[in-house]
Scaffold this motif. Sequence first.
Motif, PDB file in Angstrom:
ATOM      1  N   LEU A   1       0.825  -1.214   0.000  1.00 21.49           N
ATOM      2  CA  LEU A   1       0.000   0.000   0.000  1.00 21.49           C
ATOM      3  C   LEU A   1       0.859   1.263   0.000  1.00 21.49           C
ATOM      4  N   PHE A   2       1.912   1.252   0.792  1.00 24.13           N
ATOM      5  CA  PHE A   2       2.789   2.416   0.847  1.00 24.13           C
ATOM      6  C   PHE A   2       3.507   2.625  -0.484  1.00 24.13           C
ATOM      7  N   ALA A   3       3.956   1.534  -1.106  1.00 23.12           N
ATOM      8  CA  ALA A   3       4.671   1.648  -2.383  1.00 23.12           C
ATOM      9  C   ALA A   3       3.790   2.269  -3.449  1.00 23.12           C
ATOM     10  N   VAL A   4       2.525   1.863  -3.516  1.00 16.60           N
ATOM     11  CA  VAL A   4       1.614   2.432  -4.504  1.00 16.60           C
ATOM     12  C   VAL A   4       1.346   3.901  -4.200  1.00 16.60           C
ATOM     13  N   SER A   5       1.076   4.202  -2.942  1.00 19.64           N
ATOM     14  CA  SER A   5       0.822   5.590  -2.552  1.00 19.64           C
ATOM     15  C   SER A   5       2.029   6.478  -2.808  1.00 19.64           C
ATOM     16  N   ASN A   6       3.220   5.936  -2.557  1.00 20.00           N
ATOM     17  CA  ASN A   6       4.446   6.722  -2.649  1.00 20.00           C
ATOM     18  C   ASN A   6       4.865   7.039  -4.085  1.00 20.00           C
ATOM     19  N   LEU A   7       4.244   6.373  -5.072  1.00 15.64           N
ATOM     20  CA  LEU A   7       4.551   6.682  -6.470  1.00 15.64           C
ATOM     21  C   LEU A   7       4.283   8.142  -6.788  1.00 15.64           C
ATOM     22  N   ALA A   8       3.360   8.747  -6.064  1.00 16.90           N
ATOM     23  CA  ALA A   8       3.018  10.149  -6.306  1.00 16.90           C
ATOM     24  C   ALA A   8       4.169  11.084  -5.985  1.00 16.90           C
ATOM     25  N   PHE A   9       5.175  10.599  -5.228  1.00 21.10           N
ATOM     26  CA  PHE A   9       6.245  11.489  -4.779  1.00 21.10           C
ATOM     27  C   PHE A   9       7.649  11.001  -5.129  1.00 21.10           C
ATOM     28  N   SER A  10       7.851   9.695  -5.154  1.00 19.47           N
ATOM     29  CA  SER A  10       9.236   9.215  -5.208  1.00 19.47           C
ATOM     30  C   SER A  10       9.582   8.379  -6.423  1.00 19.47           C
ATOM     31  N   VAL A  11       8.661   8.254  -7.400  1.00 17.57           N
ATOM     32  CA  VAL A  11       9.006   7.472  -8.585  1.00 17.57           C
ATOM     33  C   VAL A  11      10.174   8.148  -9.301  1.00 17.57           C
ATOM     34  N   THR A  12      11.068   7.371  -9.882  1.00 16.88           N
ATOM     35  CA  THR A  12      12.269   7.927 -10.507  1.00 16.88           C
ATOM     36  C   THR A  12      12.176   7.858 -12.028  1.00 16.88           C
ATOM     37  N   GLU A  13      13.014   8.638 -12.691  1.00 19.51           N
ATOM     38  CA  GLU A  13      13.090   8.604 -14.152  1.00 19.51           C
ATOM     39  C   GLU A  13      13.409   7.190 -14.637  1.00 19.51           C
ATOM     40  N   GLU A  14      14.338   6.534 -13.937  1.00 22.22           N
ATOM     41  CA  GLU A  14      14.733   5.180 -14.334  1.00 22.22           C
ATOM     42  C   GLU A  14      13.547   4.228 -14.269  1.00 22.22           C
ATOM     43  N   GLU A  15      12.736   4.344 -13.213  1.00 20.22           N
ATOM     44  CA  GLU A  15      11.582   3.453 -13.069  1.00 20.22           C
ATOM     45  C   GLU A  15      10.550   3.709 -14.167  1.00 20.22           C
ATOM     46  N   VAL A  16      10.331   4.973 -14.492  1.00 15.68           N
ATOM     47  CA  VAL A  16       9.374   5.307 -15.543  1.00 15.68           C
ATOM     48  C   VAL A  16       9.838   4.753 -16.884  1.00 15.68           C
ATOM     49  N   GLU A  17      11.112   4.939 -17.208  1.00 15.85           N
ATOM     50  CA  GLU A  17      11.626   4.446 -18.484  1.00 15.85           C
ATOM     51  C   GLU A  17      11.610   2.920 -18.536  1.00 15.85           C
ATOM     52  N   ARG A  18      11.940   2.276 -17.409  1.00 14.65           N
ATOM     53  CA  ARG A  18      11.877   0.816 -17.367  1.00 14.65           C
ATOM     54  C   ARG A  18      10.448   0.351 -17.590  1.00 14.65           C
ATOM     55  N   GLY A  19       9.483   1.012 -16.937  1.00 15.39           N
ATOM     56  CA  GLY A  19       8.078   0.645 -17.098  1.00 15.39           C
ATOM     57  C   GLY A  19       7.613   0.804 -18.537  1.00 15.39           C
ATOM     58  N   LYS A  20       8.047   1.867 -19.187  1.00 10.39           N
ATOM     59  CA  LYS A  20       7.661   2.095 -20.581  1.00 10.39           C
ATOM     60  C   LYS A  20       8.267   1.037 -21.503  1.00 10.39           C
ATOM     61  N   ARG A  21       9.535   0.692 -21.274  1.00  9.16           N
ATOM     62  CA  ARG A  21      10.173  -0.331 -22.109  1.00  9.16           C
ATOM     63  C   ARG A  21       9.475  -1.678 -21.954  1.00  9.16           C
ATOM     64  N   GLN A  22       9.146  -2.038 -20.718  1.00  9.11           N
ATOM     65  CA  GLN A  22       8.480  -3.319 -20.493  1.00  9.11           C
ATOM     66  C   GLN A  22       7.089  -3.336 -21.115  1.00  9.11           C
ATOM     67  N   LEU A  23       6.408  -2.195 -21.060  1.00  5.25           N
ATOM     68  CA  LEU A  23       5.089  -2.121 -21.669  1.00  5.25           C
ATOM     69  C   LEU A  23       5.181  -2.267 -23.188  1.00  5.25           C
ATOM     70  N   LYS A  24       6.196  -1.652 -23.781  1.00 10.27           N
ATOM     71  CA  LYS A  24       6.394  -1.812 -25.223  1.00 10.27           C
ATOM     72  C   LYS A  24       6.625  -3.276 -25.582  1.00 10.27           C
ATOM     73  N   THR A  25       7.453  -3.949 -24.801  1.00  8.39           N
ATOM     74  CA  THR A  25       7.709  -5.366 -25.053  1.00  8.39           C
ATOM     75  C   THR A  25       6.418  -6.174 -24.991  1.00  8.39           C
ATOM     76  N   THR A  26       5.577  -5.857 -24.006  1.00  9.97           N
ATOM     77  CA  THR A  26       4.289  -6.543 -23.870  1.00  9.97           C
ATOM     78  C   THR A  26       3.397  -6.279 -25.073  1.00  9.97           C
ATOM     79  N   LEU A  27       3.355  -5.011 -25.505  1.00 12.71           N
ATOM     80  CA  LEU A  27       2.504  -4.643 -26.633  1.00 12.71           C
ATOM     81  C   LEU A  27       2.929  -5.366 -27.907  1.00 12.71           C
ATOM     82  N   PHE A  28       4.250  -5.404 -28.157  1.00 15.80           N
ATOM     83  CA  PHE A  28       4.739  -6.077 -29.353  1.00 15.80           C
ATOM     84  C   PHE A  28       4.485  -7.578 -29.276  1.00 15.80           C
ATOM     85  N   GLY A  29       4.743  -8.155 -28.117  1.00 19.07           N
ATOM     86  CA  GLY A  29       4.616  -9.599 -27.959  1.00 19.07           C
ATOM     87  C   GLY A  29       3.187 -10.091 -27.980  1.00 19.07           C
TER      88      GLY A  29
END
Length: 466
Positions: A359-387
């Motif tokens: 619960l804290f991790a989800v709530s904390n995304l509003a403040f502490s998510v990093t550029e690296e995490e966002v880019e990793r999430g986007k890359r993984q989503l692209k892989t899912t979309l293509f696959g």
Amino acid sequence: MLSRLLKSRLPKCNGRRMSSLQGELAAYQQPPTKVTRLPSGMRVASQYTPDETVTVGVWIDAGSRFETKENNGTAHFLEHMAFKGTKKRNRIQLEQEIENMGGHLNAYTSREQTVYYAKCFKSDLRNGVDILADILQHSTLDQGHLDFERGVILREMEEVEKTTEEVIFDRLHLTAFHDSPLGYTILGPVENIQSITQEHLREYVKENYLAERIVVAAAGPVDHAELVRNSEELFSHFRSGDGKRKEEKPAFYGAELLYRSQEEGSLAHFAVGYEGVPWTHPDSLTFMVIQSIIGNYKKNEGLVPAKLSSNRLTNSVANLGPGAESFSAFNTCYKDTGLFGFYGESDEATLDGYLDELLFAVSNLAFSVTEEEVERGKRQLKTTLFGSLDSTTAIAEDIGRQLLVYGRRIPLAELLLRLDAINIEEVKRVARERLFDKDVAVTALGPLSRMPPLVELRRRTAARRL
């Protein structure tokens, strides 16, 4: 022009980036989706692919959500009855015809859609369309088969009840949307399965199987003009509706529904859901990125040890000890609402701290998510979309679903551009507006004696932010 630019960049990149750009290049070269609207209002859509087999199906804007308490389970019951014979083909003839074609016939029912599809050789496309049209328009709904299928569906229900994850998600819908048909199960309650009649089935078809709510979609070596001619000829019995269907946005409830048991050695299973967004909402793609950022974890699985993962949540869960078995984020969209959250398993001793951490991790995304995490999430989503588009069946599914929920098929190239535009500030905004300090629906099953009340879980999460 854009594909030439991508191609010119490929040789200069490392392996991971090379693969990503090759996927993007393929997206920009995606064959067009051809769409024709028939005079009846039915849409016919196809994408050509150089295969030997073709998938053709019928996607209907109808599911358990459009039922009442009295007939809940009808949409799924119809799916079972569709293969039991028509005025032209009895059950055995239908099965033999499919087998002789070397084809495959299948169907499924969800909360908002019912789908029937056939996979066959390209030379049998018309036969496949003819069979689908026949079973959808001319099923006999024989009383003997209806009575037999009651037992089949009840046994199916028994199997579903043994699949804890399915049970949890059904009960999460009940918790979150308990005043709406969106909270109903797809199979329906036992008393309805035992009492559904031919008249219930015919009435559901009459009210919901309307031409403007139907998409005939195909993928493979398809001649679109031929598909249109066959569809117009063979699906001529579907009537057009008046365009009116009462649909009220279901209210979302912050509530908990717990089922306690103390089986020796059993795990606690839980799901936490936030109110998500509809398919067409501008934030829907950002929610998909957030789902990728949260990711999933299963103890003792994966190529990278949990404590070496780049996912902070995976690391923190691994530190809780062996009692934390697994978690996975989910994001489910509907026409006018959605459910976003996570599902997990743990032993009884770890449950309290595990829920706190998630619960804290989800709530904390509003403040502490990093550029690296966002880019990793986007890359993984692209892989899912293509696959996810690796077969004619997957492509036909994508076409049919998107035409029902968006009114068009969104090209992968457009989706990539929209995905690339999502940055850290956008992720923080959506997390802040839709996940931080918001009501949640919670359901859990198993040994729950150490599970704190929902109000206490939310209080702790708020206290950790201070």
